[in-house]
Design an enzyme around this catalytic site. Structure first.
Site, mmCIF file in Angstrom:
data_model
loop_
_atom_site.group_PDB
_atom_site.id
_atom_site.type_symbol
_atom_site.label_atom_id
_atom_site.label_comp_id
_atom_site.label_asym_id
_atom_site.label_seq_id
_atom_site.Cartn_x
_atom_site.Cartn_y
_atom_site.Cartn_z
ATOM 1 N N ASN A 174 17.182 44.351 7.574
ATOM 2 C CA ASN A 174 18.304 43.181 7.170
ATOM 3 C C ASN A 174 19.116 42.540 8.301
ATOM 4 O O ASN A 174 19.117 41.284 8.405
ATOM 5 C CB ASN A 174 19.175 44.001 6.191
ATOM 6 C CG ASN A 174 18.895 43.981 4.791
ATOM 7 O OD1 ASN A 174 17.981 42.988 4.119
ATOM 8 N ND2 ASN A 174 19.145 44.742 4.018
ATOM 9 N N GLU A 177 17.125 50.482 -1.608
ATOM 10 C CA GLU A 177 15.861 50.261 -0.989
ATOM 11 C C GLU A 177 14.867 51.563 -1.499
ATOM 12 O O GLU A 177 13.880 52.004 -0.777
ATOM 13 C CB GLU A 177 15.704 50.209 0.374
ATOM 14 C CG GLU A 177 16.315 51.304 1.335
ATOM 15 C CD GLU A 177 17.915 51.296 1.379
ATOM 16 O OE1 GLU A 177 18.499 52.177 2.304
ATOM 17 O OE2 GLU A 177 18.698 50.680 0.675
ATOM 18 N N ASP A 220 11.949 55.954 -0.133
ATOM 19 C CA ASP A 220 13.045 55.117 0.597
ATOM 20 C C ASP A 220 12.625 54.543 1.992
ATOM 21 O O ASP A 220 11.590 55.067 2.638
ATOM 22 C CB ASP A 220 14.163 56.323 0.956
ATOM 23 C CG ASP A 220 15.431 55.595 1.589
ATOM 24 O OD1 ASP A 220 15.990 55.014 0.860
ATOM 25 O OD2 ASP A 220 15.425 55.360 2.984
ATOM 26 N N ILE A 221 12.945 53.372 2.407
ATOM 27 C CA ILE A 221 12.495 52.450 3.327
ATOM 28 C C ILE A 221 13.082 52.863 4.248
ATOM 29 O O ILE A 221 14.531 52.807 4.507
ATOM 30 C CB ILE A 221 12.433 51.073 3.144
ATOM 31 C CG1 ILE A 221 11.839 50.502 1.957
ATOM 32 C CG2 ILE A 221 12.184 50.238 4.193
ATOM 33 C CD1 ILE A 221 12.158 49.203 1.435
ATOM 34 N N ASP A 276 14.992 41.286 0.909
ATOM 35 C CA ASP A 276 14.670 41.149 -0.552
ATOM 36 C C ASP A 276 13.089 40.908 -0.701
ATOM 37 O O ASP A 276 12.509 41.639 -1.534
ATOM 38 C CB ASP A 276 15.328 39.970 -1.179
ATOM 39 C CG ASP A 276 16.818 40.006 -1.471
ATOM 40 O OD1 ASP A 276 17.247 41.427 -1.152
ATOM 41 O OD2 ASP A 276 17.299 39.027 -1.652
#
Length: 265
Positions: free
Chosen positions: A145, A180, A137-138, A154
């Site tokens: 964002n 993500e 997971d980022i 993206d």
């Protein structure tokens, strides 16, 4: 007379067997062969052996021409059908690939992951294959964002997928789990080595800086990931392995992010 009849029977039997093996698929060809067969049959009423043989020879030549023409037509038709089948197979493969692939990152999608895991778990019951799962997971993706916009967000997802592909083996399975979050399935790797690999992946991703549209002002983007690692144990379902990897991922988040935590059982 007896010898003549025997000779004629043998010739007619031979021609009949040959005709029986022909693959007659259209009426015109069938009618033409029937016509030739009738002419051959009529020869049995002749008295002159020499004439019979000459007539038979001429009829056999005509039949050969018919068969040769039919073979050429069938070759053309088979070539055409083969080309069509080949084209359809290519289209089917493209459609199948699209159905199994995440359009943004090029990684496999969730459905492909579920199918792959189910197959490997079923096989591991007899082959005793090691299966390890990374849930990635980022960290702080919402902040990326908000600061850079969803277009850059993206691109970050696509960049992460590329980085994972560079780092893992060609036989490993990379999928976008959702949002993500990504999943890596590694076969024939021990839990200990998988955890070590996950920690190395964290470091490799954190060390990269990405240029953005704001880079001319000295603003570069970097990211980190948290990784949860789990290992297949006898009796597990796909849901069991993923659930343990998810729990390990939450532990990594609570620990401060940018790290890999394992949960074996």
């Amino acid at each position: 007379i007896i010898d003549r009849e025997r000779e004629l029977r043998d010739i007619i039997d031979l021609l009949t067997k040959a005709m029986a093996h022909l693959n007659i698929e259209n009426r015109e060809f069938y009618q033409r062969l029937n016509h030739q067969g009738e002419k051959i049959f009529q020869l049995s009423g002749l008295d002159d052996i020499k004439r019979i043989k000459n007539e038979l020879k001429a009829e056999v030549e005509q039949m050969r021409e018919l068969v040769s023409l039919k073979q050429d037509q069938e070759k053309c038709r088979m070539r055409s059908l083969s080309d069509q089948v080949h084209a359809l197979k290519n289209e089917l493969e493209k459609t199948k690939s699209k159905a199994m692939t995440d359009g943004l990152t090029g990684a496999y999608n969730r459905q492909a992951l579920d199918d792959y895991l189910a197959e490997k778990i079923e096989r591991s019951r007899t082959e005793h294959t090691d299966i390890c799962i990374f849930m990635i997971d980022i960290d702080n993706f919402k902040h990326i964002n908000d600061k850079f916009g969803h277009v850059i967000g993206d691109r970050v997802l696509a960049a992460l997928a590329r980085k994972c592909r560079e780092f893992i083996r060609s036989e490993d399975f990379l999928a976008r789990y959702g949002g993500e979050e990504f999943t890596i399935v590694m076969l024939n790797m021990s839990y200990r080595n998988a955890l070590k690999k996950a920690q190395q992946l964290c470091s490799a991703i954190a060390s990269v800086r990405y240029a953005t549209t704001e880079s001319q002002f000295g603003d570069y983007l970097s990211m980190t990931v948290s990784i949860g690692v789990s290992h297949y144990k006898k009796g597990d379902t796909a849901g069991d392995i993923i659930a343990r990897a998810d729990q390990a991922l939450y532990q990594a988040k609570r620990k401060g992010k940018n790290c890999a935590i394992g949960r074996k059982a």
